[in-house]
Design a protein around this motif. Structure first.
Motif, PDB file in Angstrom:
ATOM      1  N   GLU B 245       0.697  -0.962  -0.261  1.00 45.84           N
ATOM      2  CA  GLU B 245      -0.107  -0.248   0.131  1.00 45.84           C
ATOM      3  C   GLU B 245       0.519   0.881  -0.336  1.00 45.84           C
ATOM      4  OE1 GLU B 245      -2.810   0.205   3.332  1.00 45.84           O
ATOM      5  OE2 GLU B 245      -3.437   1.922   2.376  1.00 45.84           O
ATOM      6  N   VAL B 246       1.957   0.893   1.147  1.00 49.29           N
ATOM      7  CA  VAL B 246       2.419   2.415   0.849  1.00 49.29           C
ATOM      8  C   VAL B 246       3.342   2.210  -0.678  1.00 49.29           C
ATOM      9  CG1 VAL B 246       4.754   3.345   2.069  1.00 49.29           C
ATOM     10  CG2 VAL B 246       2.767   1.522   3.529  1.00 49.29           C
ATOM     11  N   ARG B 247       3.982   1.275  -1.258  1.00 48.21           N
ATOM     12  CA  ARG B 247       4.849   1.634  -2.916  1.00 48.21           C
ATOM     13  C   ARG B 247       3.774   2.071  -3.728  1.00 48.21           C
ATOM     14  NH1 ARG B 247       5.653  -1.471  -7.408  1.00 48.21           N
ATOM     15  NH2 ARG B 247       3.128  -2.348  -6.336  1.00 48.21           N
ATOM     16  N   GLY B 248       2.294   1.821  -3.517  1.00 47.94           N
ATOM     17  CA  GLY B 248       1.586   1.783  -4.515  1.00 47.94           C
ATOM     18  C   GLY B 248       1.267   3.305  -4.407  1.00 47.94           C
ATOM     19  N   VAL B 249       1.281   4.431  -2.982  1.00 50.44           N
ATOM     20  CA  VAL B 249       0.956   5.793  -3.154  1.00 50.44           C
ATOM     21  C   VAL B 249       2.031   6.473  -3.803  1.00 50.44           C
ATOM     22  CG1 VAL B 249      -1.009   5.350  -1.586  1.00 50.44           C
ATOM     23  CG2 VAL B 249       1.263   5.577  -0.693  1.00 50.44           C
ATOM     24  N   GLY B 250       3.560   5.230  -3.897  1.00 46.51           N
ATOM     25  CA  GLY B 250       3.972   5.958  -4.867  1.00 46.51           C
ATOM     26  C   GLY B 250       5.516   6.505  -3.735  1.00 46.51           C
ATOM     27  N   LEU B 251       4.839   6.152  -2.433  1.00 45.03           N
ATOM     28  CA  LEU B 251       5.745   6.648  -1.348  1.00 45.03           C
ATOM     29  C   LEU B 251       7.714   4.932  -1.315  1.00 45.03           C
ATOM     30  CD1 LEU B 251       3.334   7.365   1.416  1.00 45.03           C
ATOM     31  CD2 LEU B 251       5.184   8.842   0.755  1.00 45.03           C
ATOM     32  N   LEU B 252       7.518   4.732  -2.300  1.00 48.76           N
ATOM     33  CA  LEU B 252       8.416   3.700  -2.078  1.00 48.76           C
ATOM     34  C   LEU B 252       8.420   3.335  -3.411  1.00 48.76           C
ATOM     35  CD1 LEU B 252       8.400   1.019   1.188  1.00 48.76           C
ATOM     36  CD2 LEU B 252       9.886   2.098   0.752  1.00 48.76           C
ATOM     37  N   ALA B 253       9.631   3.204  -4.089  1.00 50.08           N
ATOM     38  CA  ALA B 253       9.977   3.107  -5.984  1.00 50.08           C
ATOM     39  C   ALA B 253       9.811   1.350  -5.271  1.00 50.08           C
ATOM     40  CB  ALA B 253      11.643   2.961  -5.986  1.00 50.08           C
ATOM     41  N   ALA B 254       9.902   0.980  -4.661  1.00 46.52           N
ATOM     42  CA  ALA B 254      10.077  -0.756  -4.923  1.00 46.52           C
ATOM     43  C   ALA B 254      10.241  -0.934  -3.321  1.00 46.52           C
ATOM     44  CB  ALA B 254      11.030  -1.541  -5.635  1.00 46.52           C
ATOM     45  N   ILE B 255       9.884  -2.563  -2.671  1.00 49.95           N
ATOM     46  CA  ILE B 255       9.929  -3.018  -1.598  1.00 49.95           C
ATOM     47  C   ILE B 255      11.405  -3.423  -1.312  1.00 49.95           C
ATOM     48  CG2 ILE B 255       9.734  -4.352   0.330  1.00 49.95           C
ATOM     49  CD1 ILE B 255       6.713  -4.023  -0.894  1.00 49.95           C
ATOM     50  N   PRO B 256      12.344  -3.217  -1.380  1.00 45.46           N
ATOM     51  CA  PRO B 256      13.932  -3.644  -0.829  1.00 45.46           C
ATOM     52  C   PRO B 256      13.514  -5.038  -0.808  1.00 45.46           C
ATOM     53  CG  PRO B 256      13.728  -2.525   0.781  1.00 45.46           C
ATOM     54  CD  PRO B 256      12.667  -2.053   0.707  1.00 45.46           C
ATOM     55  N   GLU B 257      14.316  -6.036  -0.948  1.00 40.61           N
ATOM     56  CA  GLU B 257      14.878  -7.591  -1.204  1.00 40.61           C
ATOM     57  C   GLU B 257      15.151  -7.350   0.408  1.00 40.61           C
ATOM     58  OE1 GLU B 257      17.249 -11.088  -3.552  1.00 40.61           O
ATOM     59  OE2 GLU B 257      17.090  -9.314  -4.315  1.00 40.61           O
ATOM     60  N   GLU B 258      14.547  -8.741   1.165  1.00 42.38           N
ATOM     61  CA  GLU B 258      15.455  -8.729   2.702  1.00 42.38           C
ATOM     62  C   GLU B 258      16.518  -9.469   2.613  1.00 42.38           C
ATOM     63  OE1 GLU B 258      16.134  -9.691   6.859  1.00 42.38           O
ATOM     64  OE2 GLU B 258      16.292 -11.289   4.949  1.00 42.38           O
ATOM     65  N   PRO B 259      18.113  -9.297   3.393  1.00 47.55           N
ATOM     66  CA  PRO B 259      19.211  -9.614   2.587  1.00 47.55           C
ATOM     67  C   PRO B 259      19.099 -10.492   3.361  1.00 47.55           C
ATOM     68  CG  PRO B 259      19.483  -7.793   4.185  1.00 47.55           C
ATOM     69  CD  PRO B 259      18.020  -7.424   3.573  1.00 47.55           C
ATOM     70  N   PHE B 260      18.478 -10.891   4.570  1.00 47.40           N
ATOM     71  CA  PHE B 260      19.080 -12.552   5.022  1.00 47.40           C
ATOM     72  C   PHE B 260      17.521 -13.538   4.151  1.00 47.40           C
ATOM     73  CE2 PHE B 260      20.397  -9.869   8.509  1.00 47.40           C
ATOM     74  CZ  PHE B 260      20.864 -10.610   9.071  1.00 47.40           C
ATOM     75  N   GLY B 261      17.233 -13.261   3.321  1.00 44.41           N
ATOM     76  CA  GLY B 261      16.515 -14.352   2.214  1.00 44.41           C
ATOM     77  C   GLY B 261      14.918 -14.537   2.694  1.00 44.41           C
ATOM     78  N   GLY B 262      14.547 -13.339   3.611  1.00 45.77           N
ATOM     79  CA  GLY B 262      13.078 -13.637   3.504  1.00 45.77           C
ATOM     80  C   GLY B 262      12.329 -12.173   2.990  1.00 45.77           C
ATOM     81  N   HIS B 263      11.485 -11.643   4.166  1.00 43.11           N
ATOM     82  CA  HIS B 263      10.986 -10.577   3.485  1.00 43.11           C
ATOM     83  C   HIS B 263      10.336  -9.714   5.006  1.00 43.11           C
ATOM     84  CE1 HIS B 263       7.960 -13.780   4.136  1.00 43.11           C
ATOM     85  NE2 HIS B 263       6.792 -12.326   4.881  1.00 43.11           N
ATOM     86  N   TYR B 264      10.270  -8.237   4.030  1.00 46.26           N
ATOM     87  CA  TYR B 264       9.567  -6.969   5.098  1.00 46.26           C
ATOM     88  C   TYR B 264       8.545  -7.412   4.955  1.00 46.26           C
ATOM     89  CZ  TYR B 264      14.670  -4.652   4.449  1.00 46.26           C
ATOM     90  OH  TYR B 264      15.656  -4.755   4.855  1.00 46.26           O
ATOM     91  N   LEU B 265       7.432  -7.428   6.182  1.00 42.99           N
ATOM     92  CA  LEU B 265       6.296  -6.868   6.249  1.00 42.99           C
ATOM     93  C   LEU B 265       5.842  -5.735   7.685  1.00 42.99           C
ATOM     94  CD1 LEU B 265       5.658  -9.095   9.598  1.00 42.99           C
ATOM     95  CD2 LEU B 265       6.301 -10.406   7.952  1.00 42.99           C
ATOM     96  N   LEU B 266       4.445  -5.316   7.571  1.00 48.88           N
ATOM     97  CA  LEU B 266       4.377  -4.855   8.566  1.00 48.88           C
ATOM     98  C   LEU B 266       3.317  -5.184   9.610  1.00 48.88           C
ATOM     99  CD1 LEU B 266       2.787  -1.372   6.310  1.00 48.88           C
ATOM    100  CD2 LEU B 266       4.889  -1.224   8.612  1.00 48.88           C
ATOM    101  N   ASP B 267       3.197  -5.314  10.711  1.00 48.50           N
ATOM    102  CA  ASP B 267       2.181  -5.487  11.943  1.00 48.50           C
ATOM    103  C   ASP B 267       0.864  -4.355  12.054  1.00 48.50           C
ATOM    104  OD1 ASP B 267       2.792  -3.463  13.483  1.00 48.50           O
ATOM    105  OD2 ASP B 267       4.174  -4.304  14.911  1.00 48.50           O
ATOM    106  N   ALA B 268       0.303  -4.997  12.904  1.00 43.44           N
ATOM    107  CA  ALA B 268      -1.013  -3.946  12.843  1.00 43.44           C
ATOM    108  C   ALA B 268      -1.129  -2.796  13.090  1.00 43.44           C
ATOM    109  CB  ALA B 268      -1.907  -4.551  14.097  1.00 43.44           C
ATOM    110  N   GLU B 269       0.134  -1.970  14.095  1.00 49.39           N
ATOM    111  CA  GLU B 269       0.628  -1.125  14.675  1.00 49.39           C
ATOM    112  C   GLU B 269       0.918  -0.568  13.840  1.00 49.39           C
ATOM    113  OE1 GLU B 269       0.650  -0.441  18.361  1.00 49.39           O
ATOM    114  OE2 GLU B 269      -0.746  -2.537  18.371  1.00 49.39           O
ATOM    115  N   GLY B 270       1.347  -1.266  12.284  1.00 46.54           N
ATOM    116  CA  GLY B 270       2.053  -0.344  11.107  1.00 46.54           C
ATOM    117  C   GLY B 270       3.891  -0.056  11.151  1.00 46.54           C
ATOM    118  N   VAL B 271       4.153  -0.951  12.685  1.00 52.50           N
ATOM    119  CA  VAL B 271       5.878  -1.243  12.821  1.00 52.50           C
ATOM    120  C   VAL B 271       6.081  -2.244  11.192  1.00 52.50           C
ATOM    121  CG1 VAL B 271       8.107  -2.041  14.121  1.00 52.50           C
ATOM    122  CG2 VAL B 271       6.200  -0.533  14.839  1.00 52.50           C
TER     123      VAL B 271
END
Lengths: 253, 304
Positions: B245-271
């Motif tokens: 959603e953050v990327r969709g409004v143009g605040l991120l060019a792309a979601i970066p690749e997680e360096p340890f092989g996982g992925h980034y995610l948001l919790d309910a608090e937005g962290v």
């Protein structure tokens, strides 16, 4: 001189037939050749492991050969009574002790030569050439090792001249070990005259050891090497003279 | 033929009968010796106790313990075993052989990687005082100050010392200057570790630094994602539901690749979290990172 060289030659031939000494030599060569494999256990600076282990193997087994052959030379002849036919001829006891030591020295240097060839071979394989003969003090380290063995051999003959083979071997091993401790002990004993004398009486084998210089490729000044070799020669001469003096007065009946 | 073998039959029968029992006993004995456990060093003497030995014997003992240290570091089940002996081992090796620059450097880097920056500093400072003059010693202390403590001022001093040491990489002085004038940012950390990675001379050091490099990338990504999420919150008046959603409004060019092989995610608090290694250095105050509050789970003996 003829008597001394004849005894030396017999001693050398006898030592070649000693299974223990031959086995020790074989083990030392195997260990030296194995240092290349052992050095794979480290990362970076494999040279330090090869140089240290190869020289330590030569030092350890060379010392053991010096102790076990040297301790058995005079004492063994007395115990087996093979000494009597020799000294009943025109051979003085001093000539006998000197000849025995000369033969021991030739044996030790021959063994060291074999171990040195193995060391050069393994370093040449690792370094891919023989340039290390010029860039490292390997020759100085081997000369120092030869001096160490000459001193230990003289100490073994000294103890062998007045006690039995077993005790002579134990005493010589103890002195050889103490010879690697005593530099710092002399410093610790600076204020105690008696203990300081003990420190000077023990052979300073650490001063003849150039392993650290070899590992760190430090140049060994010719003067320093010269003094060390002179020290070893003088120490061996004193030990041998004492052995001859004691043996000359020893009652062999 | 059978007649010739007859005298050997009884001993051979004994071998056949005893061999299984010997096998079971051997396994018991080896288990009792801890052969099935991770490689460990039960006892590490102090350097002072061995000081009476001649310099050459000390060197040989130092090399023996150096090989032990290498096995200790290389044990793949090291986290299961713990790393308590690493500092005493490196301390002993460098006591007995203070010219062993590689031991100072490798020990300092490994302790730092294991998130023991204080022990790492002790080894590296000892290297500066007693070891060969290697620019990498103050350089890695600068890294510890920068990466673990967020102490830019101290890091800059050590980096300067590294830059002044003969043989130092030409980029070190630039880094020292950069740290002095900037309050610090995750991008600096990535560049800093990248510089160290470029100077690594062996696989073990490179592997350790690659781990740190990934951590630095993680911190940089957290910083960028946090900033984008904060902007989203400010604009929308609510936390975003996902990073997409953050990327969709143009605040991120792309979601970066997680360096340890996982992925980034948001919790309910937005962290923002990482699915592979959720490990953050949180700034305690502007321009200064606090010491990591997390306890590395892989470094406790009970954890797997």
């Amino acid at each position: 001189v003829n008597a001394i060289s004849a005894i030396a030659w017999v001693t050398f031939r006898e030592s070649l037939r000693q299974k223990l000494a031959v086995n020790l030599l074989v083990f030392s060569v195997l260990l030296i050749l194995g240092t290349l494999t052992v050095s794979e256990l480290t990362f970076g600076e494999q040279y330090r492991i090869i140089a240290d282990l190869a020289l330590t193997a030569a030092q350890l087994f060379g010392t053991l050969i010096a102790v076990f052959i040297g301790a058995a030379l005079v004492a063994g002849d007395v115990q087996r009574r093979t000494l009597y036919p020799v000294i009943s001829k025109a051979v003085s006891r001093t000539q006998y002790v000197t000849g025995r030591y000369a033969g021991l020295l030739v044996t030790l240097l021959s063994n060291l030569l074999v171990m040195a060839i193995a060391t050069v071979l393994i370093l040449a394989v690792y370094q891919g050439g023989l340039a290390f003969l010029y860039t490292t003090p390997l020759i100085a380290a081997l000369l120092g090792l030869a001096a160490q063995l000459a001193v230990v051999g003289a100490v073994a003959i000294f103890f062998s001249s007045f006690t039995n083979t077993t005790l002579a071997a134990i005493f010589t091993l103890s002195v050889a070990l103490a010879g690697h401790f005593n530099r710092d002990l002399i410093q610790f004993w600076r204020d105690n005259a008696i203990l300081r004398v003990v420190g000077f009486v023990l052979p300073n084998l650490g001063a003849l050891d150039y392993k650290v210089a070899l590992v760190y490729r430090d140049a060994v000044p010719a003067a320093q090497l010269g003094w060390s070799l002179a020290y070893a020669a003088l120490y061996a001469t004193v030990a041998l003279s004492l052995a001859a003096a004691i043996f000359a007065r020893r009652d062999l009946r | 033929m059978l007649r010739r073998l007859r005298p050997a039959l009884a001993p051979l029968l004994a071998v056949v009968l005893v061999a299984p029992a010997l096998y079971v006993t051997t396994r018991r004995v080896l288990a009792g010796m801890g052969a099935d456990k991770p490689f460990d060093v039960r006892y590490v003497p102090t350097g002072g106790a061995l000081r009476v030995l001649s310099e050459d014997l000390q060197l040989t003992i130092a090399n023996y313990y150096w090989l032990q240290t290498v096995q200790y570091i290389g044990e793949t089940r090291g986290n299961q075993r713990g790393w308590d002996r690493l500092f005493p081992l490196v301390d002993l090796v460098t006591d007995l052989d203070p010219r062993h620059g590689y031991a100072f450097q490798t020990g300092g880097i490994m302790l730092s990687t294991l998130q023991r920056p204080d022990e790492s500093d002790r080894i590296l400072k000892k290297g500066i005082e007693r070891g060969p003059r290697w620019w990498t010693f103050p350089f890695y202390i600068a890294f510890n100050d920068y990466f673990f403590r967020g102490d830019y001022e101290s890091a800059a001093r050590w980096a300067e010392l590294a830059a002044r040491t003969p043989g130092a990489s030409t980029n070190i002085s630039h880094l020292a200057l950069s740290m002095k004038v900037k309050s610090g940012s995750p991008d600096d950390a990535v560049r800093f570790v990248g510089e160290m990675l470029a100077t690594a001379k062996d696989d073990a050091t490179r592997a350790a630094l690659e781990e740190q490099y990934k951590l630095a990338l993680l911190q940089r990504d957290f910083g960028r994602l946090d900033a984008a999420v904060a902007t989203f919150k400010a604009r929308a008046g609510r936390p975003p539901r996902s990073l997409e959603e953050v990327r969709g409004v143009g605040l991120l060019a792309a979601i970066p690749e997680e360096p340890f092989g996982g992925h980034y995610l948001l919790d309910a608090e937005g962290v923002v979290h990482s699915s592979a290694r959720d490990q953050r250095f949180k700034p305690a105050e502007p321009g200064r990172l606090q010491a990591p509050a997390w306890a590395p789970p892989q470094l406790t003996k009970d954890s797997k």
